[in-house]
Motif scaffolding. Structure first.
Motif, PDB file in Angstrom:
ATOM      1  N   GLY A   1     -22.685  65.250  11.861  1.00 65.71           N
ATOM      2  CA  GLY A   1     -21.817  65.999  11.209  1.00 65.71           C
ATOM      3  C   GLY A   1     -21.699  65.924   9.569  1.00 65.71           C
ATOM      4  O   GLY A   1     -22.626  65.908   8.939  1.00 65.71           O
ATOM      5  N   ASN A   2     -20.550  65.930   9.116  1.00 63.72           N
ATOM      6  CA  ASN A   2     -20.156  65.938   7.829  1.00 63.72           C
ATOM      7  C   ASN A   2     -20.363  64.317   7.199  1.00 63.72           C
ATOM      8  O   ASN A   2     -19.477  63.670   7.641  1.00 63.72           O
ATOM      9  CB  ASN A   2     -18.832  66.296   7.369  1.00 63.72           C
ATOM     10  N   VAL A   3     -21.218  64.166   6.745  1.00 60.88           N
ATOM     11  CA  VAL A   3     -21.703  62.519   6.419  1.00 60.88           C
ATOM     12  C   VAL A   3     -21.799  62.407   4.920  1.00 60.88           C
ATOM     13  O   VAL A   3     -22.153  61.476   4.473  1.00 60.88           O
ATOM     14  CB  VAL A   3     -23.112  62.241   6.863  1.00 60.88           C
ATOM     15  N   TYR A   4     -20.842  63.352   4.403  1.00 62.50           N
ATOM     16  CA  TYR A   4     -20.923  63.199   2.628  1.00 62.50           C
ATOM     17  C   TYR A   4     -20.196  61.950   2.269  1.00 62.50           C
ATOM     18  O   TYR A   4     -20.666  61.222   1.235  1.00 62.50           O
ATOM     19  CB  TYR A   4     -20.092  64.371   2.220  1.00 62.50           C
ATOM     20  N   ALA A   5     -19.085  61.682   2.908  1.00 59.82           N
ATOM     21  CA  ALA A   5     -18.382  60.282   2.386  1.00 59.82           C
ATOM     22  C   ALA A   5     -19.110  58.973   2.708  1.00 59.82           C
ATOM     23  O   ALA A   5     -19.390  58.221   1.974  1.00 59.82           O
ATOM     24  CB  ALA A   5     -17.013  60.096   3.356  1.00 59.82           C
ATOM     25  N   GLN A   6     -19.918  59.058   4.000  1.00 61.48           N
ATOM     26  CA  GLN A   6     -20.897  57.832   4.028  1.00 61.48           C
ATOM     27  C   GLN A   6     -22.019  57.620   3.313  1.00 61.48           C
ATOM     28  O   GLN A   6     -22.262  56.697   2.828  1.00 61.48           O
ATOM     29  CB  GLN A   6     -21.203  58.131   5.624  1.00 61.48           C
ATOM     30  N   LEU A   7     -22.429  59.239   2.753  1.00 66.86           N
ATOM     31  CA  LEU A   7     -23.488  59.029   1.852  1.00 66.86           C
ATOM     32  C   LEU A   7     -23.075  58.501   0.560  1.00 66.86           C
ATOM     33  O   LEU A   7     -24.028  57.965  -0.511  1.00 66.86           O
ATOM     34  CB  LEU A   7     -24.187  60.190   1.721  1.00 66.86           C
ATOM     35  N   LEU A   8     -21.965  58.808   0.078  1.00 68.98           N
ATOM     36  CA  LEU A   8     -21.184  58.290  -1.174  1.00 68.98           C
ATOM     37  C   LEU A   8     -21.241  56.995  -1.150  1.00 68.98           C
ATOM     38  O   LEU A   8     -21.284  56.364  -2.299  1.00 68.98           O
ATOM     39  CB  LEU A   8     -19.921  59.020  -1.315  1.00 68.98           C
ATOM     40  N   LEU A   9     -20.946  56.273  -0.002  1.00 67.77           N
ATOM     41  CA  LEU A   9     -20.543  55.001   0.001  1.00 67.77           C
ATOM     42  C   LEU A   9     -22.251  54.118  -0.187  1.00 67.77           C
ATOM     43  O   LEU A   9     -22.231  53.163  -0.853  1.00 67.77           O
ATOM     44  CB  LEU A   9     -20.061  54.469   1.375  1.00 67.77           C
ATOM     45  N   THR A  10     -23.078  54.745   0.659  1.00 69.88           N
ATOM     46  CA  THR A  10     -24.280  54.133   0.445  1.00 69.88           C
ATOM     47  C   THR A  10     -25.604  54.919   1.096  1.00 69.88           C
ATOM     48  O   THR A  10     -25.111  55.711   1.897  1.00 69.88           O
ATOM     49  CB  THR A  10     -24.415  52.758   1.276  1.00 69.88           C
ATOM     50  N   ASP A  11     -26.579  54.539   0.849  1.00 71.52           N
ATOM     51  CA  ASP A  11     -27.699  55.590   1.055  1.00 71.52           C
ATOM     52  C   ASP A  11     -28.375  55.025   2.613  1.00 71.52           C
ATOM     53  O   ASP A  11     -29.243  54.203   2.777  1.00 71.52           O
ATOM     54  CB  ASP A  11     -28.702  55.645   0.170  1.00 71.52           C
ATOM     55  N   PHE A  12     -27.413  55.338   3.549  1.00 73.59           N
ATOM     56  CA  PHE A  12     -27.843  55.052   4.779  1.00 73.59           C
ATOM     57  C   PHE A  12     -28.845  55.624   5.409  1.00 73.59           C
ATOM     58  O   PHE A  12     -29.524  55.178   6.649  1.00 73.59           O
ATOM     59  CB  PHE A  12     -26.659  55.000   5.797  1.00 73.59           C
ATOM     60  N   ILE A  13     -29.731  56.710   4.979  1.00 74.46           N
ATOM     61  CA  ILE A  13     -30.662  57.222   5.478  1.00 74.46           C
ATOM     62  C   ILE A  13     -32.111  55.958   5.108  1.00 74.46           C
ATOM     63  O   ILE A  13     -32.878  56.132   5.862  1.00 74.46           O
ATOM     64  CB  ILE A  13     -31.408  58.453   4.636  1.00 74.46           C
ATOM     65  N   GLU A  14     -31.791  55.336   3.940  1.00 76.43           N
ATOM     66  CA  GLU A  14     -32.551  54.148   3.735  1.00 76.43           C
ATOM     67  C   GLU A  14     -34.033  54.217   2.991  1.00 76.43           C
ATOM     68  O   GLU A  14     -34.577  53.531   2.434  1.00 76.43           O
ATOM     69  CB  GLU A  14     -32.707  53.442   5.019  1.00 76.43           C
ATOM     70  N   ASN A  15     -34.415  55.448   3.078  1.00 79.16           N
ATOM     71  CA  ASN A  15     -36.045  55.968   2.457  1.00 79.16           C
ATOM     72  C   ASN A  15     -36.129  57.309   2.548  1.00 79.16           C
ATOM     73  O   ASN A  15     -35.236  58.178   3.274  1.00 79.16           O
ATOM     74  CB  ASN A  15     -36.934  55.035   3.410  1.00 79.16           C
ATOM     75  N   GLY A  16     -37.162  57.632   1.794  1.00 76.92           N
ATOM     76  CA  GLY A  16     -37.529  58.969   1.640  1.00 76.92           C
ATOM     77  C   GLY A  16     -38.656  59.723   3.025  1.00 76.92           C
ATOM     78  O   GLY A  16     -39.125  60.439   2.663  1.00 76.92           O
ATOM     79  N   SER A  17     -38.804  58.628   3.884  1.00 80.63           N
ATOM     80  CA  SER A  17     -39.775  58.914   4.979  1.00 80.63           C
ATOM     81  C   SER A  17     -38.966  59.496   6.103  1.00 80.63           C
ATOM     82  O   SER A  17     -39.761  59.537   7.158  1.00 80.63           O
ATOM     83  CB  SER A  17     -40.700  58.058   5.206  1.00 80.63           C
TER      84      SER A  17
ATOM     85  N   HIS B   1     -11.602  57.560  -4.039  1.00 78.44           N
ATOM     86  CA  HIS B   1     -11.318  56.287  -3.933  1.00 78.44           C
ATOM     87  C   HIS B   1     -12.659  55.414  -3.512  1.00 78.44           C
ATOM     88  O   HIS B   1     -12.527  54.258  -3.430  1.00 78.44           O
ATOM     89  CB  HIS B   1     -10.126  56.164  -2.864  1.00 78.44           C
ATOM     90  N   LEU B   2     -13.659  56.231  -3.058  1.00 79.16           N
ATOM     91  CA  LEU B   2     -14.797  55.490  -2.370  1.00 79.16           C
ATOM     92  C   LEU B   2     -15.654  55.190  -3.696  1.00 79.16           C
ATOM     93  O   LEU B   2     -16.899  54.467  -3.469  1.00 79.16           O
ATOM     94  CB  LEU B   2     -15.688  56.299  -1.624  1.00 79.16           C
ATOM     95  N   LYS B   3     -15.475  55.459  -5.007  1.00 79.25           N
ATOM     96  CA  LYS B   3     -16.309  55.034  -6.002  1.00 79.25           C
ATOM     97  C   LYS B   3     -16.490  53.456  -6.230  1.00 79.25           C
ATOM     98  O   LYS B   3     -17.718  52.994  -6.337  1.00 79.25           O
ATOM     99  CB  LYS B   3     -15.965  55.657  -7.303  1.00 79.25           C
ATOM    100  N   LYS B   4     -15.474  52.841  -6.085  1.00 77.46           N
ATOM    101  CA  LYS B   4     -15.471  51.337  -6.355  1.00 77.46           C
ATOM    102  C   LYS B   4     -16.323  50.703  -5.205  1.00 77.46           C
ATOM    103  O   LYS B   4     -17.387  49.738  -5.587  1.00 77.46           O
ATOM    104  CB  LYS B   4     -14.253  50.814  -6.488  1.00 77.46           C
ATOM    105  N   PRO B   5     -16.004  50.979  -3.901  1.00 80.56           N
ATOM    106  CA  PRO B   5     -16.948  50.707  -2.919  1.00 80.56           C
ATOM    107  C   PRO B   5     -18.400  50.784  -3.000  1.00 80.56           C
ATOM    108  O   PRO B   5     -19.279  50.108  -2.632  1.00 80.56           O
ATOM    109  CB  PRO B   5     -16.096  50.846  -1.559  1.00 80.56           C
TER     110      PRO B   5
END
Length: 325
Positions: free
Chosen positions: A137-153, A235-239
């Motif tokens: 769904g809306n994964v914007y906040a999770q992607l701000l925390l870390t690149d959980f997609i992990e790679n470009g492939s 508030h997610l910038k520091k984490p």
């Protein structure tokens, strides 16, 4: 017309390009075109690609311009309703495209499908599992925390989405995929295929120079993303910064040890502690500082003999990455 366009950017990929292409050609879903963008290779990459006989395979040689530019050239040449990228040293399981396409067809509100990743070593053997994120769904906040997609492939993307978010940022020396995923997530929903279908190849070479470049690029991506993000996620910038430096510490310590790597690891972990001071209480902090000191002062062989791989399994560092907002 092919339904899916697969884009492989490659530069001097003679050791792995055939295996990568074969992992695409052997997909259970067959209605695709395979666009190989040769980015000015100086080895036998072009000869290897041209020796592969498959009517879906198209190769386009260009002067060297970098990974982001090669992906953009692939987007411009693509004719499919969906686009997927795979780097020239990574692999897919046979059902990757079929499963991701089904996920998008079953979820018409989503424009992006992703799968889980497993990491392989340079010989293609399993190394470790990825983060196996289940967000949709809306994964914007999770992607701000870390690149959980992990790679470009990984991703399968509706082609029309690029009309809205435009191309990869060619000015970034690294992290251009994370920056693109953030733009997609700001505008579209994602859907997950909960199966490891992307095999991401890890390098055992020294990471000292690469991680410093990656640090600068990721900081640029984070600053730009939060400058445009709504107040509700500031508030997610520091984490997010803490997660970045945990990952960079992992990368530099997981590479071939060298004196510079130890110094860089200490600098990175200080940044982690600055943004997440509660980790002072964790044993991993002191293990990282000790291993970094040994790596700096002693040859790699002596370091391994003194502390062993089990003493500080660098994969445990990734366990401290915050995945949820």
């Amino acid at each position: 017309m092919p339904l899916i366009s697969v884009v492989i950017p490659v530069y001097n990929g003679e050791k792995t390009i055939r295996q990568t292409i074969e992992s695409v050609i052997n997909q259970t879903f067959s209605n695709f075109e395979l666009i190989v963008i040769d980015d000015g290779s100086q080895d036998s990459t072009l000869d290897i690609v041209r020796s592969i006989s498959d009517s879906r395979l198209k190769v386009f040689p260009f002067p060297n311009a970098g990974l982001a530019a090669s992906r953009n050239r692939g987007i411009q040449l693509a004719s499919g309703d969906y686009i997927s990228f795979i780097d020239a040293d990574d692999l897919w399981t046979g059902d990757k495209l079929e499963a991701q396409l089904k996920a998008l067809l079953d979820n018409p509100q989503a424009a992006v499908a992703f799968s889980w990743t497993d990491c392989i070593d340079e010989s293609g053997q399993f190394s470790r599992r990825g983060n196996y994120s289940t967000v949709s769904g809306n994964v914007y906040a999770q992607l701000l925390l870390t690149d959980f997609i992990e790679n470009g492939s990984n991703l399968l993307i509706r082609s029309e989405a690029f009309k809205k978010v435009s191309y990869f940022n060619e000015s970034l020396p690294a992290a251009e995929d994370w920056e693109m995923w953030l733009r997609l997530a700001a505008n579209y929903e994602f859907v997950v295929v909960p199966s490891p279908q992307v095999l991401y190849r890890l390098s055992t070479t020294s990471m000292s120079a690469n991680v410093v470049r990656q640090e600068a690029a990721c900081l640029q991506v984070i600053d730009q993303a939060f400058a445009q993000a709504p107040d509700s996620v500031q508030h997610l910038k520091k984490p997010s910064l803490a997660n970045l430096y945990k990952y960079l510490t992992y990368k530099v310590l997981a590479g071939v040890p060298d004196p510079q790597a130890g110094k860089i690891a200490v600098r990175f972990w200080w940044q982690v502690l600055h943004h997440q001071p509660e980790l002072w209480q964790k044993r991993v902090t002191w293990k990282i500082f000790l291993k970094s000191g040994l790596v700096t002062l002693l040859p790699a062989r002596l370091t391994d003999n003194l502390i062993g791989g089990k003493w500080l399994n660098t994969d445990t560092i990734l366990g401290y990455i915050k995945l949820n907002p």
